[in-house]
Scaffold this motif. Sequence first.
Motif, PDB file in Angstrom:
ATOM      1  N   ALA A  17       0.842  -1.200   0.000  1.00  0.00           N
ATOM      2  CA  ALA A  17       0.000   0.000   0.000  1.00  0.00           C
ATOM      3  C   ALA A  17       0.872   1.244   0.000  1.00  0.00           C
ATOM      4  O   ALA A  17       2.034   1.216   0.415  1.00  0.00           O
ATOM      5  CB  ALA A  17      -0.921   0.005   1.220  1.00  0.00           C
ATOM      6  N   GLY A  18       0.263   2.334  -0.458  1.00  0.00           N
ATOM      7  CA  GLY A  18       0.950   3.619  -0.468  1.00  0.00           C
ATOM      8  C   GLY A  18       1.823   3.801  -1.690  1.00  0.00           C
ATOM      9  O   GLY A  18       1.968   2.901  -2.526  1.00  0.00           O
ATOM     10  N   GLU A  67       1.945   7.276  -7.018  1.00  0.00           N
ATOM     11  CA  GLU A  67       0.863   6.736  -6.193  1.00  0.00           C
ATOM     12  C   GLU A  67       0.446   5.323  -6.628  1.00  0.00           C
ATOM     13  O   GLU A  67       0.814   4.837  -7.701  1.00  0.00           O
ATOM     14  CB  GLU A  67      -0.339   7.684  -6.248  1.00  0.00           C
ATOM     15  N   ALA A  68      -0.348   4.693  -5.759  1.00  0.00           N
ATOM     16  CA  ALA A  68      -0.715   3.292  -5.958  1.00  0.00           C
ATOM     17  C   ALA A  68      -1.389   3.053  -7.313  1.00  0.00           C
ATOM     18  O   ALA A  68      -1.113   2.046  -7.981  1.00  0.00           O
ATOM     19  CB  ALA A  68      -1.635   2.839  -4.821  1.00  0.00           C
ATOM     20  N   ARG A 140       4.376  10.168   4.861  1.00  0.00           N
ATOM     21  CA  ARG A 140       3.140   9.986   4.089  1.00  0.00           C
ATOM     22  C   ARG A 140       2.316   8.825   4.645  1.00  0.00           C
ATOM     23  O   ARG A 140       1.087   8.925   4.747  1.00  0.00           O
ATOM     24  CB  ARG A 140       3.482   9.741   2.618  1.00  0.00           C
ATOM     25  N   LEU A 144      -1.521   8.680   6.017  1.00  0.00           N
ATOM     26  CA  LEU A 144      -2.544   7.752   5.530  1.00  0.00           C
ATOM     27  C   LEU A 144      -3.151   6.948   6.679  1.00  0.00           C
ATOM     28  O   LEU A 144      -4.307   6.530   6.595  1.00  0.00           O
ATOM     29  CB  LEU A 144      -1.953   6.817   4.472  1.00  0.00           C
ATOM     30  N   GLN A 176      -5.664   2.993  -1.159  1.00  0.00           N
ATOM     31  CA  GLN A 176      -4.210   3.103  -1.169  1.00  0.00           C
ATOM     32  C   GLN A 176      -3.502   1.767  -1.411  1.00  0.00           C
ATOM     33  O   GLN A 176      -2.279   1.737  -1.533  1.00  0.00           O
ATOM     34  CB  GLN A 176      -3.726   3.701   0.156  1.00  0.00           C
ATOM     35  N   HIS A 177      -4.250   0.689  -1.474  1.00  0.00           N
ATOM     36  CA  HIS A 177      -3.622  -0.612  -1.709  1.00  0.00           C
ATOM     37  C   HIS A 177      -3.334  -0.828  -3.189  1.00  0.00           C
ATOM     38  O   HIS A 177      -4.107  -0.405  -4.054  1.00  0.00           O
ATOM     39  CB  HIS A 177      -4.501  -1.744  -1.165  1.00  0.00           C
TER      40      HIS A 177
END
Length: 203
Positions: A17-18, A67-68, A140, A144, A176-177
């Motif tokens: 994630a992230g 990003e993801a 970050r 989250l 976010q995964h």
Amino acid sequence: MTILLAGVDEAGRGPLAGPVCVAAVILDPARPIDGLDDSKQLSERKREALYPLIVERALAWRIEFVEAGEIDALNILQATMTGMRRAVAALAPAAHHALIDGNRVPDGMPCLATAIVDGDASEPAIMAASILAKVARDARMRELHGQYPQYGFDRHKGYPSAMHREALLKHGPCPQHRRSFAPVQRALAACAQHDLRHLASGT
């Protein structure tokens, strides 16, 4: 003419994630920074102390988050290469030569570039980049955690710890995964089966 060397490194290729975070740094020989090392060899406290020194004393620095969603669209390798290219391209003053931690040079780099395996253990500019990337990404992930506290992002930073995998199966993935990663795909499949069972039973 002074050759401006940029060190480039990333943090966060392995998490579920992230974002992946990439940093590029041009150090100033006139303003040395004591204590630089591979970020993985430094304590969190030491990394946090070095971060503002690097930002203050470097000739140039840049942090890029990929990003993801973009990781899923590109794959993690290409997302990392994209972040490296963006980070170097955004440096001002511009680098003449980029030293990339690892064994690959991204396509389309705006300057000469050389890949250095374990460069974060030998090149000070790469060490500085590794510290910026790690500290920025950890910050970050703590942010989250405020949005998605059920996963414990503040503790494992998105890496596939037992705690994270358990939370992923219990709660399902959040936005976010990284859906292209196998454990997240398995969690999605498990959630889908669970929903189907509830539909079939009418509950």
